[in-house]
Motif scaffolding. Structure first.
Motif, PDB file in Angstrom:
ATOM      1  N   THR A 140     -27.470  16.173  15.530  1.00  0.00           N
ATOM      2  CA  THR A 140     -26.423  16.327  16.539  1.00  0.00           C
ATOM      3  C   THR A 140     -25.069  15.970  15.935  1.00  0.00           C
ATOM      4  N   PRO A 141     -24.031  16.763  16.180  1.00  0.00           N
ATOM      5  CA  PRO A 141     -22.701  16.378  15.680  1.00  0.00           C
ATOM      6  C   PRO A 141     -22.163  15.170  16.418  1.00  0.00           C
ATOM      7  N   ILE A 142     -21.558  14.245  15.679  1.00  0.00           N
ATOM      8  CA  ILE A 142     -20.964  13.058  16.280  1.00  0.00           C
ATOM      9  C   ILE A 142     -19.543  13.345  16.734  1.00  0.00           C
ATOM     10  N   HIS A 143     -18.892  14.312  16.091  1.00  0.00           N
ATOM     11  CA  HIS A 143     -17.555  14.747  16.499  1.00  0.00           C
ATOM     12  C   HIS A 143     -17.453  16.235  16.174  1.00  0.00           C
ATOM     13  N   ARG A 144     -16.324  16.839  16.460  1.00  0.00           N
ATOM     14  CA  ARG A 144     -16.207  18.294  16.346  1.00  0.00           C
ATOM     15  C   ARG A 144     -14.986  18.692  15.527  1.00  0.00           C
ATOM     16  N   LEU A 168     -17.565   4.515  17.338  1.00  0.00           N
ATOM     17  CA  LEU A 168     -16.448   4.394  16.402  1.00  0.00           C
ATOM     18  C   LEU A 168     -15.326   5.361  16.764  1.00  0.00           C
ATOM     19  N   PHE A 169     -15.706   6.573  17.176  1.00  0.00           N
ATOM     20  CA  PHE A 169     -14.699   7.556  17.579  1.00  0.00           C
ATOM     21  C   PHE A 169     -14.106   7.184  18.937  1.00  0.00           C
ATOM     22  N   GLN A 170     -14.945   6.707  19.844  1.00  0.00           N
ATOM     23  CA  GLN A 170     -14.459   6.318  21.165  1.00  0.00           C
ATOM     24  C   GLN A 170     -13.482   5.150  21.072  1.00  0.00           C
ATOM     25  N   VAL A 173     -11.560   3.684  15.763  1.00  0.00           N
ATOM     26  CA  VAL A 173     -11.533   2.882  14.552  1.00  0.00           C
ATOM     27  C   VAL A 173     -11.939   3.723  13.341  1.00  0.00           C
ATOM     28  N   ILE A 174     -12.067   5.020  13.524  1.00  0.00           N
ATOM     29  CA  ILE A 174     -12.313   5.962  12.434  1.00  0.00           C
ATOM     30  C   ILE A 174     -10.963   6.400  11.879  1.00  0.00           C
ATOM     31  N   GLU A 175     -10.814   6.409  10.571  1.00  0.00           N
ATOM     32  CA  GLU A 175      -9.591   6.925   9.956  1.00  0.00           C
ATOM     33  C   GLU A 175      -9.824   8.372   9.543  1.00  0.00           C
ATOM     34  N   LEU A 234      -1.692  14.628   7.851  1.00  0.00           N
ATOM     35  CA  LEU A 234      -1.710  14.337   9.283  1.00  0.00           C
ATOM     36  C   LEU A 234      -2.782  13.303   9.590  1.00  0.00           C
ATOM     37  N   PHE A 235      -2.414  12.307  10.387  1.00  0.00           N
ATOM     38  CA  PHE A 235      -3.362  11.282  10.804  1.00  0.00           C
ATOM     39  C   PHE A 235      -3.411  11.274  12.340  1.00  0.00           C
ATOM     40  N   PRO A 236      -4.391  11.940  12.945  1.00  0.00           N
ATOM     41  CA  PRO A 236      -4.483  11.924  14.408  1.00  0.00           C
ATOM     42  C   PRO A 236      -5.068  10.605  14.899  1.00  0.00           C
ATOM     43  N   HIS A 237      -4.302   9.911  15.734  1.00  0.00           N
ATOM     44  CA  HIS A 237      -4.816   8.655  16.308  1.00  0.00           C
ATOM     45  C   HIS A 237      -5.702   8.950  17.512  1.00  0.00           C
TER      46      HIS A 237
END
Length: 302
Positions: A140-144, A168-170, A173-175, A234-237
């Motif tokens: 399962t993908p953890i993010h998209r 971690l995504f919620q 705290v993921i860079e 680009l760093f999306p927060h």
């Protein structure tokens, strides 16, 4: 062997990389199962459902095959295979597995390849390709990532540890670091932070900005200026749909070959010579299970 939760148990096996879909039957009065299916899935002919049922490919939660005359019961869960009426066009780009352990699979996704089955895509999706390769129904993908975007994406192999990584995504705290090619932005002091309020656009597949409290944030920096474009870091927060594409477009520097922003172009066949110039370059985080620092980088270039 890991214990699977009831939500992860499927009475139908994975078939050619495709796990069965399921549906909880909603409130309503239907004389039988075929009447409901024909009405609920308006794009699927009734004859197709009858043929699937004859093959035993529509079952209840216990794996009992359902027939056209089977009773409709609200709250019952049914399982079936998603199928396409037309043959898919192969996408001529390959994913690369960057890392695997007992819990994760980290993949370098190519442009044009969707993450999961949707619309006209089923077998030509990253998830189904990986399930075929690895033989793992629970993947399962953890993010998209957008279909048009290439780069690093993470999959979970085990339902029991999936939540630890999703959190971690919620918790943000993921860079995540992206690269994009776009026109030069004159007069700006880099790096800077761009914030805006993003909402669903007038077309279901688009986003737009509106006045109000910002709910999206991106740090924008320059890697290098070229003769005809600039390479941005680009760093999306936050992780809003199409966030980077919309933010750069709003700044007047839409990403090269973006068919959605600032104006959605008419749909047509993919032009493989003109991929969106957006790459998920790097992702890193502190592993919640091992405590190790994880850092993964795409091997692709724009």
């Amino acid at each position: 062997m890991p214990v699977r939760s009831p939500a992860d148990r499927h009475p139908l096996p994975m078939r050619d990389g495709v796990a069965p879909s399921y549906l909880w039957l909603p409130e309503g009065q239907w004389p039988d199962m075929i009447t409901f299916l024909a009405a609920h899935f308006a794009d699927v002919p009734e004859s197709t459902w009858r043929e699937r049922m004859a093959r035993g490919h529509v079952v209840d939660g216990d794996g009992v095959p359902l027939a056209p005359h089977s009773a409709y019961r609200r709250g019952m869960r049914i399982f079936y295979y998603r199928e396409l009426e037309q043959v898919e066009t192969p996408i001529p780009f390959q994913e690369q597995i960057l890392f695997m352990d007992d819990h994760l699979v980290v993949v370098d996704k190519p442009h044009f390849l969707p993450m999961t089955p949707t619309g006209r895509f089923l077998h030509e999706t990253l998830l189904v390709r990986l399930k075929k390769t690895l033989g793992e129904p629970a993947l399962t993908p953890i993010h998209r990532l957008d279909r048009e975007t290439a780069g690093v994406v993470i999959f979970s192999r085990r339902p029991e540890s999936r939540g630890a990584y999703q959190s971690l995504f919620q918790q943000r705290v993921i860079e995540k670091e992206y690269e994009a090619l776009a026109p030069r932005l004159d007069g700006a002091q880099f790096p800077f932070t761009y914030r805006s309020r993003m909402v669903d656009g007038d077309k279901f597949f688009l986003m737009k900005e509106e006045a109000g409290e910002p709910n999206s944030e991106t740090i924008i920096d320059v890697i290098e200026h070229g003769a005809d474009c600039t390479r941005y870091r680009l760093f999306p927060h936050t992780g809003r749909k199409h966030q980077l594409r919309l933010h750069l477009s709003a700044l007047g520097i839409p990403i090269r070959n973006d068919a959605f922003y600032p104006v959605a172009l008419p749909s047509g066949p993919d032009d493989y010579e003109r991929p969106l110039k957006l790459l998920a370059r790097r992702i890193c985080f502190l592993d919640p299970l091992s405590g190790d620092w994880r850092e993964f980088s795409s091997q692709r270039s724009l």
